[in-house]
Design a protein around this motif. Structure first.
Motif, PDB file in Angstrom:
ATOM      1  N   THR A 125      40.310  30.882  43.657  1.00 22.73           N
ATOM      2  CA  THR A 125      41.550  31.406  43.326  1.00 22.73           C
ATOM      3  C   THR A 125      41.533  32.234  41.929  1.00 22.73           C
ATOM      4  O   THR A 125      42.214  33.167  42.063  1.00 22.73           O
ATOM      5  CB  THR A 125      42.301  30.082  42.782  1.00 22.73           C
ATOM      6  N   ALA A 126      40.317  32.024  41.161  1.00 22.53           N
ATOM      7  CA  ALA A 126      40.119  32.980  39.849  1.00 22.53           C
ATOM      8  C   ALA A 126      39.544  34.155  40.633  1.00 22.53           C
ATOM      9  O   ALA A 126      39.947  35.341  40.245  1.00 22.53           O
ATOM     10  CB  ALA A 126      39.187  32.324  39.007  1.00 22.53           C
ATOM     11  N   LEU A 127      38.707  34.325  41.499  1.00 22.43           N
ATOM     12  CA  LEU A 127      37.970  35.372  42.004  1.00 22.43           C
ATOM     13  C   LEU A 127      38.947  36.266  42.931  1.00 22.43           C
ATOM     14  O   LEU A 127      38.662  37.650  43.034  1.00 22.43           O
ATOM     15  CB  LEU A 127      36.816  35.366  42.866  1.00 22.43           C
ATOM     16  N   ALA A 128      39.759  35.777  43.679  1.00 24.00           N
ATOM     17  CA  ALA A 128      40.927  36.432  44.664  1.00 24.00           C
ATOM     18  C   ALA A 128      41.552  37.418  43.967  1.00 24.00           C
ATOM     19  O   ALA A 128      42.123  38.159  44.510  1.00 24.00           O
ATOM     20  CB  ALA A 128      41.461  35.499  45.197  1.00 24.00           C
ATOM     21  N   ALA A 129      41.923  37.281  42.586  1.00 25.54           N
ATOM     22  CA  ALA A 129      42.477  38.513  41.793  1.00 25.54           C
ATOM     23  C   ALA A 129      41.604  39.427  41.419  1.00 25.54           C
ATOM     24  O   ALA A 129      42.168  40.266  41.030  1.00 25.54           O
ATOM     25  CB  ALA A 129      43.030  37.596  40.462  1.00 25.54           C
ATOM     26  N   ASP A 130      40.162  39.499  41.753  1.00 24.89           N
ATOM     27  CA  ASP A 130      39.454  40.644  41.606  1.00 24.89           C
ATOM     28  C   ASP A 130      39.326  40.897  40.095  1.00 24.89           C
ATOM     29  O   ASP A 130      39.436  42.118  39.695  1.00 24.89           O
ATOM     30  CB  ASP A 130      39.814  41.958  42.327  1.00 24.89           C
ATOM     31  N   PRO A 131      38.921  39.948  39.314  1.00 26.35           N
ATOM     32  CA  PRO A 131      38.905  40.156  37.776  1.00 26.35           C
ATOM     33  C   PRO A 131      37.780  40.943  37.604  1.00 26.35           C
ATOM     34  O   PRO A 131      36.528  40.841  38.164  1.00 26.35           O
ATOM     35  CB  PRO A 131      39.069  38.883  37.307  1.00 26.35           C
ATOM     36  N   GLU A 132      37.677  41.786  36.399  1.00 27.46           N
ATOM     37  CA  GLU A 132      36.596  42.207  36.010  1.00 27.46           C
ATOM     38  C   GLU A 132      35.869  41.287  35.025  1.00 27.46           C
ATOM     39  O   GLU A 132      34.434  41.433  34.706  1.00 27.46           O
ATOM     40  CB  GLU A 132      36.994  43.572  35.013  1.00 27.46           C
ATOM     41  N   SER A 161      28.473  39.123  44.357  1.00 29.86           N
ATOM     42  CA  SER A 161      29.054  40.216  45.213  1.00 29.86           C
ATOM     43  C   SER A 161      30.380  40.940  44.605  1.00 29.86           C
ATOM     44  O   SER A 161      30.792  41.882  45.109  1.00 29.86           O
ATOM     45  CB  SER A 161      29.496  39.414  46.444  1.00 29.86           C
ATOM     46  N   SER A 162      31.222  40.085  43.963  1.00 33.16           N
ATOM     47  CA  SER A 162      32.328  40.550  43.007  1.00 33.16           C
ATOM     48  C   SER A 162      32.392  41.780  42.132  1.00 33.16           C
ATOM     49  O   SER A 162      32.838  42.654  41.861  1.00 33.16           O
ATOM     50  CB  SER A 162      33.147  39.601  42.584  1.00 33.16           C
ATOM     51  N   GLY A 163      31.031  41.534  41.313  1.00 30.36           N
ATOM     52  CA  GLY A 163      30.672  42.553  40.157  1.00 30.36           C
ATOM     53  C   GLY A 163      31.347  42.050  39.060  1.00 30.36           C
ATOM     54  O   GLY A 163      31.168  42.877  37.991  1.00 30.36           O
ATOM     55  N   ALA A 164      31.869  40.966  38.991  1.00 28.98           N
ATOM     56  CA  ALA A 164      32.761  40.578  37.672  1.00 28.98           C
ATOM     57  C   ALA A 164      31.540  40.186  36.518  1.00 28.98           C
ATOM     58  O   ALA A 164      30.353  39.802  36.986  1.00 28.98           O
ATOM     59  CB  ALA A 164      33.445  39.396  37.905  1.00 28.98           C
TER      60      ALA A 164
END
Length: 237
Positions: A125-132, A161-164
């Motif tokens: 849920t947190a990562l689906a927002a594509d946060p930095e 994989s997200s780069g956050a």
């Protein structure tokens, strides 16, 4: 109270913050997130992607909405932004659920999931927002050890994989070492950075295997010694 704290975080870096209870670890996350304001000093976050979602946070408490199914919880950010039904959002939810093996639970309610599954969904849920920037406030403390290590594996793969960039607050020294590029140790209040440790496992690490690696065991011992010295210097028994 947090005093004289100077801390920086590079893009894509994962750091863990450890320290005695009451030293201000969770308070630090509240300051970074803007949920609390500093009495003095400043916190600066320089986002690289203007217009993108800046920050997400996963709390220790279970914050999944019980009346929404798993897939709808994952898409909560997109519900509020009005993009929940877009093809991009739907494909993202499918991809994230598949990455943690929860595709068959997409239409289940949170109450129908195990503790480890709910923690995975909270991270999605947190990562689906594509946060930095992703803040994690002891999100796995209620899980048993085998489940926790399994969630660590999925979290690490998702974050890389997200780069956050990630700030993880934890009492679990093994968790801090296995997930992080750096481990920051805070002193008792008034808190400061008592020590900083760099892990040697690189980005492509096996979360399960490194727990028996000599470097892991050595760093765990150094962290434990640092925690013990920190408590003894404050007169703790």
């Amino acid at each position: 109270m947090i005093e004289g704290l100077n801390l920086s975080l590079a893009p894509g870096e994962i750091i863990s913050v450890v320290g005695p209870s009451g030293c201000g670890k969770s308070s630090l996350l509240r300051l970074i997130s803007g949920l609390s304001a500093p009495w003095r000093g400043s916190i600066s976050i320089h986002y690289r992607r203007p217009g993108q979602h800046g920050l997400s946070m996963v709390f220790q408490e279970d914050t999944l909405l019980p009346w929404l199914r798993v897939r709808e919880n994952v898409l909560l950010h997109h519900r509020f932004s009005g993009t929940r039904r877009s093809r991009k959002a739907q494909e993202l939810a499918t991809s994230l659920l598949d990455m943690v093996g929860l595709t068959d639970k997409a239409h289940a309610f949170p109450a129908q999931l195990s503790g480890g599954m709910r923690r995975r969904v909270a991270v999605l849920t947190a990562l689906a927002a594509d946060p930095e920037l992703l803040l994690l406030d002891e999100p796995f403390s209620a899980l048993d050890e085998p489940t926790r290590v399994g969630v660590h594996r999925d979290l690490y793969r998702l974050v890389r994989s997200s780069g956050a960039s990630v700030v993880l607050v934890t009492h679990d020294l093994g968790e801090a070492i296995s997930l992080s590029d750096r481990v920051i140790m805070m002193s008792r209040a008034p808190s400061r950075v008592a020590a900083e440790f760099t892990t040697s496992f690189g980005r492509d690490r096996d979360i399960h295997a490194i727990r028996t690696h000599p470097d892991f065991l050595e760093l765990y011992a150094r962290l434990w010694e640092g925690m013990d010295a920190n408590l003894q210097s404050r007169g703790e028994p």
